[in-house]
Design an enzyme around this catalytic site. Sequence first.
Site, PDB file in Angstrom:
ATOM      1  N   ILE A 247      -0.833 -10.111   6.818  1.00 62.97           N
ATOM      2  CA  ILE A 247       0.281  -9.151   6.782  1.00 62.97           C
ATOM      3  C   ILE A 247      -0.236  -7.711   6.770  1.00 62.97           C
ATOM      4  O   ILE A 247       0.299  -6.831   7.460  1.00 62.97           O
ATOM      5  CB  ILE A 247       1.151  -9.417   5.523  1.00 62.97           C
ATOM      6  CG1 ILE A 247       1.841 -10.776   5.628  1.00 62.97           C
ATOM      7  CG2 ILE A 247       2.179  -8.304   5.327  1.00 62.97           C
ATOM      8  CD1 ILE A 247       2.491 -11.254   4.321  1.00 62.97           C
TER       9      ILE A 247
ATOM     10  N   ASP B  32     -12.154  -2.736  -4.065  1.00 63.60           N
ATOM     11  CA  ASP B  32     -11.658  -3.902  -4.801  1.00 63.60           C
ATOM     12  C   ASP B  32     -10.538  -3.390  -5.700  1.00 63.60           C
ATOM     13  O   ASP B  32     -10.797  -2.600  -6.620  1.00 63.60           O
ATOM     14  CB  ASP B  32     -12.798  -4.495  -5.634  1.00 63.60           C
ATOM     15  CG  ASP B  32     -12.343  -5.683  -6.465  1.00 63.60           C
ATOM     16  OD1 ASP B  32     -11.133  -5.983  -6.493  1.00 63.60           O
ATOM     17  OD2 ASP B  32     -13.213  -6.308  -7.112  1.00 63.60           O
TER      18      ASP B  32
ATOM     19  N   TYR C 230       1.374 -17.469  -9.758  1.00 63.77           N
ATOM     20  CA  TYR C 230       1.642 -16.588  -8.605  1.00 63.77           C
ATOM     21  C   TYR C 230       3.041 -15.984  -8.721  1.00 63.77           C
ATOM     22  O   TYR C 230       3.231 -14.780  -8.518  1.00 63.77           O
ATOM     23  CB  TYR C 230       1.506 -17.395  -7.311  1.00 63.77           C
ATOM     24  CG  TYR C 230       1.756 -16.583  -6.062  1.00 63.77           C
ATOM     25  CD1 TYR C 230       0.866 -15.582  -5.678  1.00 63.77           C
ATOM     26  CD2 TYR C 230       2.882 -16.813  -5.271  1.00 63.77           C
ATOM     27  CE1 TYR C 230       1.097 -14.832  -4.525  1.00 63.77           C
ATOM     28  CE2 TYR C 230       3.112 -16.069  -4.124  1.00 63.77           C
ATOM     29  CZ  TYR C 230       2.216 -15.072  -3.752  1.00 63.77           C
ATOM     30  OH  TYR C 230       2.443 -14.323  -2.630  1.00 63.77           O
TER      31      TYR C 230
END
Length: 253
Positions: free
Chosen positions: A19, A54, A146
């Site tokens: 994405i 990161d 999640y």
Amino acid sequence: MTSDLDGLTALVTGGASGIGLATARLLGERGARVAVLDLDPSALGEPLRGFTADVADDRSVRSAVERAAEALGGVDILVNNAGIGAAGTVEDNPDEQWHRVLDVNVLGIVRTTRAALPYLRRSACASVVNTCSIAATAGLPQRALYSASKGAVLSLTLAMSADHVREGIRVNCVNPGTVDTPWVSRLLDSAADPQAERAALSARQPTGRLVTAEEVAAAIAYLASPAAGSVTGTALAVDGGMAGLRLRPEPKQ
Ligand SMILES: NC(=O)c1ccc[n+]([C@@H]2O[C@H](COP(=O)([O-])OP(=O)(O)OC[C@H]3O[C@@H](n4cnc5c(N)ncnc54)[C@H](O)[C@@H]3O)[C@@H](O)[C@H]2O)c1
């Protein structure tokens, strides 16, 4: 020919794949100068500019945002897209994994936005778009951790939107259904029967197919663009109807 994002600058986290990559490309095609912040942006080609970062490491984020803003000449658009997954019920994931996923998916947005805000405040049309998920609004099996992370992303989007609206910074999120990206390919590869798993995921969406990364990118580009100047604090579903529709089973032939 002029495009709607001509002259604007954009940062996309997790922009080296899926994405994020589709979004970075689309924003570029529509005229923006685009920097990608990712763990490994080395495979990116012009005109995208890659910066190693990161999002779980504050120092790395601050340095990359600073260097990217300098290279682009500011930041008008921030796409907080970097994220990682986790499977399992509330019994299955060790504390370390909870900390890790929340650190990347939620605090990653906090760190990148915090670093970008000084630049966004100088923009005449600043906007932030977070990649959330259908998992924030629907109970999906085997996605406790999640889903908790994406529920936090949804609430964070609303809170950030309220905090910064009077500074002229809009904040929205997209809620994709299951998107055909390298992430989902990895998931399918690890299933006992990848073909059956793909068919089940496709059938879960009323459109009967997976969402494409380009479709999510188009929604992100809309929310990021001046055309969405009155849109803030919203979650735009790009999920093949999964969140809103209740279909009856197809009649048997
Ligand atoms: N694929 C789906 O079905 C789906 C559905 C809903 C939401 N999403 C969300 O969309 C986003 C992108 O997912 P995708 O499917 O394109 O995944 P992907 O794995 O194809 O791409 C994710 C990118 O994020 C980068 N990344 C991961 N951890 C990072 C870190 N700590 N710092 C910087 N970069 C990091 C990776 O290197 C990779 O380039 C994620 O936030 C995910 O939760 C995906």
